[in-house]
Write a protein that holds these residues in place. Structure first.
Motif, mmCIF file in Angstrom:
data_model
loop_
_atom_site.group_PDB
_atom_site.id
_atom_site.type_symbol
_atom_site.label_atom_id
_atom_site.label_comp_id
_atom_site.label_asym_id
_atom_site.label_seq_id
_atom_site.Cartn_x
_atom_site.Cartn_y
_atom_site.Cartn_z
ATOM 1 N N ARG A 36 -157.131 102.327 15.285
ATOM 2 C CA ARG A 36 -155.883 102.608 14.548
ATOM 3 C C ARG A 36 -155.879 104.058 14.062
ATOM 4 O O ARG A 36 -154.861 104.734 14.131
ATOM 5 C CB ARG A 36 -155.721 101.667 13.348
ATOM 6 N N ALA A 37 -157.013 104.520 13.566
ATOM 7 C CA ALA A 37 -157.111 105.895 13.069
ATOM 8 C C ALA A 37 -156.866 106.920 14.171
ATOM 9 O O ALA A 37 -156.434 108.041 13.896
ATOM 10 C CB ALA A 37 -158.491 106.123 12.429
ATOM 11 N N GLN A 38 -157.116 106.525 15.426
ATOM 12 C CA GLN A 38 -156.871 107.418 16.570
ATOM 13 C C GLN A 38 -155.437 107.319 17.078
ATOM 14 O O GLN A 38 -155.091 107.947 18.071
ATOM 15 C CB GLN A 38 -157.820 107.082 17.718
ATOM 16 N N GLY A 39 -154.631 106.479 16.414
ATOM 17 C CA GLY A 39 -153.236 106.350 16.814
ATOM 18 C C GLY A 39 -152.955 105.258 17.824
ATOM 19 O O GLY A 39 -151.843 105.150 18.338
ATOM 20 N N GLY A 74 -152.389 95.327 12.759
ATOM 21 C CA GLY A 74 -151.102 95.879 13.165
ATOM 22 C C GLY A 74 -150.958 96.228 14.638
ATOM 23 O O GLY A 74 -150.031 96.936 15.021
ATOM 24 N N PHE A 75 -151.865 95.724 15.470
ATOM 25 C CA PHE A 75 -151.783 96.001 16.904
ATOM 26 C C PHE A 75 -150.841 95.046 17.610
ATOM 27 O O PHE A 75 -150.797 93.857 17.277
ATOM 28 C CB PHE A 75 -153.161 95.842 17.581
ATOM 29 N N PRO A 122 -148.644 105.647 26.670
ATOM 30 C CA PRO A 122 -150.059 105.745 27.057
ATOM 31 C C PRO A 122 -150.974 106.273 25.948
ATOM 32 O O PRO A 122 -152.080 105.761 25.782
ATOM 33 C CB PRO A 122 -150.038 106.710 28.249
ATOM 34 N N ALA A 123 -150.526 107.256 25.178
ATOM 35 C CA ALA A 123 -151.387 107.851 24.154
ATOM 36 C C ALA A 123 -151.676 106.897 22.994
ATOM 37 O O ALA A 123 -152.600 107.127 22.224
ATOM 38 C CB ALA A 123 -150.757 109.134 23.616
ATOM 39 N N GLU A 124 -150.895 105.832 22.869
ATOM 40 C CA GLU A 124 -151.092 104.892 21.758
ATOM 41 C C GLU A 124 -151.474 103.492 22.248
ATOM 42 O O GLU A 124 -151.312 102.517 21.532
ATOM 43 C CB GLU A 124 -149.837 104.847 20.881
ATOM 44 N N THR A 125 -152.016 103.442 23.476
ATOM 45 C CA THR A 125 -152.381 102.154 24.078
ATOM 46 C C THR A 125 -153.819 102.199 24.586
ATOM 47 O O THR A 125 -154.235 103.176 25.197
ATOM 48 C CB THR A 125 -151.435 101.822 25.256
#
Length: 184
Positions: A36-39, A74-75, A122-125
């Motif tokens: 989560r901290a990595q987005g 929250g995923f 992609p950047a948040e998956t």
């Protein structure tokens, strides 16, 4: 360059397309808070030998508890599989997850479908799976955060067991990855 010559593209090494960003023994060893901290907002989950032993219908209490943690953090989450078996629907219902079905990974259609279901890019998956040649390659092709877990069971499709896993053992040595360890 001279007329008619193509500009050189940066070389993407095949090994880089296979390299997971993270390696863990199991999904239970993944630090969800760090993701989560990595987005990361969405998890694409391989089913066989990642969440359950290959072919299993038995969703363990531990997997159900982990899925609760995933939701509480929250995923969004989606199962991906090329299996058309009724078992997948039964397992997905037990887990409360949608399923993205498609062509055999490393084709990326089902991963795109999963991101659309979660409304993530992609950047948040993250793609979580147990195979380099399918899960990691597909995820890396799309620029996802890839997490390789150790297969839960030696029981697999014959092509996976006798071909893919042999190639994978060789590739893991080439990639020189640290061993899969639990999160501290």
């Amino acid at each position: 360059g001279a007329p008619g010559q193509r500009a050189a593209l940066p070389a993407v090494r095949l090994l880089d397309l296979l390299r997971p960003r993270l390696r863990r023994r199991s999904v239970f060893d993944i630090d969800l808070g760090a993701l989560r901290a990595q987005g990361i907002r969405g998890l694409i989950l391989d089913l066989d030998n990642t969440l359950l032993p290959h072919g299993s219908r038995e969703v363990t209490d531990a997997v159900l508890a982990w899925m609760r943690q995933v939701r509480e953090a929250g995923f969004g989450a989606v199962l991906v599989t090329n299996s058309r078996a009724r078992r997948v629907t039964v397992v997905a219902e037990q887990l409360g997850l949608p399923v993205a079905r498609g062509f055999i990974k490393p084709a990326v259609s089902m991963l795109r479908q999963a991101m659309a279901l979660m409304q993530t890019g992609p950047a948040e998956t993250a793609m979580i799976g147990d195979q380099l040649l399918t899960d990691m390659l597909a995820g890396n092709r799309l620029g996802l955060y890839t997490i390789l877990v150790t297969p839960l069971s030696p029981r697999e499709l014959p092509t996976t067991r006798y071909l893919s896993r042999r190639v994978e053992r060789w590739l893991l040595r080439l990639l020189d990855l640290p061993p899969a360890e639990p999160e501290r």
